[in-house]
Design a protein around this motif. Structure first.
Motif, PDB file in Angstrom:
ATOM      1  N   PHE A 193      96.231  43.063 -31.644  1.00 61.35           N
ATOM      2  CA  PHE A 193      97.273  42.951 -32.676  1.00 61.35           C
ATOM      3  C   PHE A 193      96.783  43.648 -33.934  1.00 61.35           C
ATOM      4  O   PHE A 193      95.707  43.340 -34.439  1.00 61.35           O
ATOM      5  N   HIS A 194      97.581  44.586 -34.442  1.00 63.00           N
ATOM      6  CA  HIS A 194      97.152  45.332 -35.624  1.00 63.00           C
ATOM      7  C   HIS A 194      98.148  45.321 -36.767  1.00 63.00           C
ATOM      8  O   HIS A 194      97.882  45.929 -37.809  1.00 63.00           O
ATOM      9  N   GLY A 195      99.306  44.670 -36.614  1.00 65.53           N
ATOM     10  CA  GLY A 195     100.220  44.570 -37.752  1.00 65.53           C
ATOM     11  C   GLY A 195     101.671  44.823 -37.384  1.00 65.53           C
ATOM     12  O   GLY A 195     101.995  45.062 -36.218  1.00 65.53           O
TER      13      GLY A 195
ATOM     14  N   ASP B 270      89.082  46.389 -36.716  1.00 68.91           N
ATOM     15  CA  ASP B 270      90.091  45.604 -37.437  1.00 68.91           C
ATOM     16  C   ASP B 270      89.539  44.191 -37.629  1.00 68.91           C
ATOM     17  O   ASP B 270      89.529  43.385 -36.703  1.00 68.91           O
TER      18      ASP B 270
ATOM     19  N   GLU C 171      89.720  44.896 -32.359  1.00 71.70           N
ATOM     20  CA  GLU C 171      89.264  43.629 -32.954  1.00 71.70           C
ATOM     21  C   GLU C 171      88.065  43.157 -32.137  1.00 71.70           C
ATOM     22  O   GLU C 171      88.095  43.235 -30.914  1.00 71.70           O
TER      23      GLU C 171
ATOM     24  N   GLU D 214      95.455  37.240 -32.488  1.00 68.87           N
ATOM     25  CA  GLU D 214      96.801  36.888 -32.024  1.00 68.87           C
ATOM     26  C   GLU D 214      96.874  36.926 -30.494  1.00 68.87           C
ATOM     27  O   GLU D 214      97.634  36.178 -29.886  1.00 68.87           O
TER      28      GLU D 214
ATOM     29  N   VAL E  16      90.728  42.107 -39.953  1.00 69.07           N
ATOM     30  CA  VAL E  16      91.708  41.413 -40.792  1.00 69.07           C
ATOM     31  C   VAL E  16      91.613  39.892 -40.579  1.00 69.07           C
ATOM     32  O   VAL E  16      91.712  39.127 -41.533  1.00 69.07           O
TER      33      VAL E  16
ATOM     34  N   LYS F 129      93.479  39.026 -44.641  1.00 68.44           N
ATOM     35  CA  LYS F 129      93.747  37.584 -44.637  1.00 68.44           C
ATOM     36  C   LYS F 129      92.929  36.730 -45.624  1.00 68.44           C
ATOM     37  O   LYS F 129      93.433  36.332 -46.653  1.00 68.44           O
TER      38      LYS F 129
ATOM     39  N   ASN G 288      95.116  48.549 -42.074  1.00 65.15           N
ATOM     40  CA  ASN G 288      94.987  49.307 -40.829  1.00 65.15           C
ATOM     41  C   ASN G 288      95.651  50.682 -40.923  1.00 65.15           C
ATOM     42  O   ASN G 288      95.150  51.658 -40.359  1.00 65.15           O
TER      43      ASN G 288
HETATM   44  C1  LIG Z   1      97.153  39.292 -39.237  1.00 64.79           C
HETATM   45  C2  LIG Z   1      96.569  40.520 -38.667  1.00 64.79           C
HETATM   46  C3  LIG Z   1      97.037  41.797 -39.042  1.00 64.79           C
HETATM   47  C4  LIG Z   1      98.231  41.980 -39.951  1.00 64.79           C
HETATM   48  O1  LIG Z   1      98.002  41.499 -41.230  1.00 64.79           O
HETATM   49  P1  LIG Z   1      99.228  41.377 -42.275  1.00 64.79           P
HETATM   50  O2  LIG Z   1      98.565  40.936 -43.538  1.00 64.79           O
HETATM   51  O3  LIG Z   1     100.180  40.368 -41.711  1.00 64.79           O
HETATM   52  O4  LIG Z   1      99.848  42.706 -42.378  1.00 64.79           O
HETATM   53  C5  LIG Z   1      96.393  42.900 -38.532  1.00 64.79           C
HETATM   54  N1  LIG Z   1      95.336  42.779 -37.695  1.00 64.79           N
HETATM   55  C6  LIG Z   1      94.860  41.580 -37.319  1.00 64.79           C
HETATM   56  C7  LIG Z   1      93.677  41.514 -36.413  1.00 64.79           C
HETATM   57  C8  LIG Z   1      95.467  40.409 -37.775  1.00 64.79           C
HETATM   58  O5  LIG Z   1      95.004  39.226 -37.369  1.00 64.79           O
END
Ligand SMILES: *Cc1c(COP(=O)(O)O)cnc(C)c1O
Length: 392
Positions: A138-140, A223, A190, A195, A225, A252, A109
């Motif tokens: 949630f972005h980190g 995002d 997202e 989260e 992730v 992830k 991110n």
């Molecule tokens: C888990 C997550 C992150 C952070 O990832 P890390 O590998 O822990 O840094 C960022 N954005 C989203 C949507 C997540 O679910």
């Protein structure tokens, strides 16, 4: 070493940043895990969405072993095959144009944020570096991605936070207009807030947002992730929303348990981060890239269809149980949120399920289920049976 000795070791030598459950994990096979004492757990959590192809996957372990024997790391000063082949796989299956590799979601991110700000700087100069994000996102955990995260509980202790983020309530175009301005260069979101509570975005809202981004020359940053790499039943969730983002982050599940993350950019953004503008020492590491290659090959079209089917099966079964502590379900594919009602909190319910041999997660006020994407129907049924017996 037994469980108590391990806990004592952790407490003596490890920073206590995690409120761990009183459980250790030693080994696993498929979607089944075992602790040091040999107790069995069905995994509906995938190490928080990471173990996308489960545990003990032979092809994954062989690819890692072979790559480790051949070349464990070379640095990004030189070309090497594994990251380049992985980039091709990701681009061909997502329709994006080019990849950047890092090691985690937050780092991915950060890269996406830098890309958006540089796009705008190159075109318009200074003063257009603000990024709009959504409430409850949630972005980190880096200082900048904490700032990007639209939840006030994360904006604590670590002052000063990074400038240049404003937040809007998800689902409302009026809310976006209220925080819009001439200083904005991008919107980051997202498609299913993970989260925040497993909250899927309304496709009509995402469509309108994409149109506005195009009108204002804001980049649309997604995002993925948590939602990416097959979790929602397509390789990326944006493929179900009928949009083409300017950039997408992933992490992830991509390497099935090894640390890897990155950014995919579309054609117009592929060259924004030119030589010297961004880097990561471990980014695109050959072993992680080899592991990710196996993950992508395993998640073929058939497997992705099954992700959707297994997701609806789990949701239907849970709703049919009519448990007093659980309400309706929501989500996409194998990213499932279950409403919690009654006296006990989601954390209390999760603790009881975990004690009884079913690993689950929480998110917002909900229970969150992220099973390995390759979980078998037998394991799903075993997990659902534990859920039913535990929560009656
Ligand atoms: C888990 C997550 C992150 C952070 O990832 P890390 O590998 O822990 O840094 C960022 N954005 C989203 C949507 C997540 O679910």
């Amino acid at each position: 070493m037994d469980h108590q000795e391990l806990v004592a070791l952790d407490h003596q030598y490890v920073m206590q940043t995690y409120g761990r459950f009183d459980v250790d994990i030693d080994h696993g096979q498929g979607a089944t895990l075992y602790d040091l004492a040999g107790k069995k757990y069905i995994d509906f959590s995938s190490g928080i969405g990471v173990n996308s192809i489960g545990y003990g996957n032979q092809k994954w372990a062989e690819a890692i072993t072979q790559q480790a024997m051949k070349l464990g790391h070379s640095s990004n000063l030189f070309y090497s095959q594994p990251y380049a082949q992985l980039a091709r796989k990701l681009c061909e299956r997502s329709g994006m144009a080019a990849a950047f590799f890092g090691n985690s979601g937050a780092e991915a991110n950060e890269g996406m944020i830098k890309l958006a700000r540089k796009y705008s700087y190159d075109k318009y100069g200074k003063g257009r570096g603000t990024i709009l994000t959504l409430r409850n996102s949630f972005h980190g955990r880096t200082i900048t991605t904490l700032t990007a995260t639209g939840q006030d509980v994360f904006h604590n202790y670590f002052f000063p936070f990074t400038d240049g983020f404003r937040y809007a309530q998800a689902g409302s175009m009026d809310a976006i207009q209220e925080v819009a301005g001439h200083d904005v260069c991008a919107v980051m979101l997202e498609l299913v807030q993970g989260e925040g509570g497993v909250l899927p975005m309304d496709p009509a809202y995402i469509h309108d947002l994409a149109v506005l981004c195009a009108e204002r020359d804001w980049l649309l940053l997604v995002d993925e992730v948590q939602t990416g790499i097959g979790r929602t039943g397509t390789l990326f969730a944006f493929q179900q929303y009928g949009i083409i983002p300017d950039a997408v982050s992933f992490a992830k599940g991509v390497a099935g348990g090894l640390p890897m993350g990155g950014v995919l950019a579309n054609e117009r953004c592929r060259d924004i981060l030119g030589p010297g503008s961004h880097a990561s020492t471990f980014g695109g590491n050959p072993i992680c890239a080899a592991a990710a290659g196996v993950v992508l090959d395993t998640l073929d079209e058939d497997t992705l269809v099954q992700v959707t089917e297994k997701g609806s099966y789990i949701r239907t079964r849970i709703e049919q149980m009519g448990l007093s502590s659980l309400g309706t379900t929501r989500g996409l594919g194998l990213m499932i949120g279950v409403e919690v009602k009654g006296e006990e909190s989601n954390k209390e319910l999760a603790a009881r399920l975990i004690r009884n041999g079913l690993l689950v997660l929480t998110a917002g006020k909900a229970l969150r289920l992220l099973p390995p994407l390759t979980i078998s129907m037998e394991e799903i049924d075993q997990g659902l049976a534990i859920l039913k017996e535990t929560l009656v």
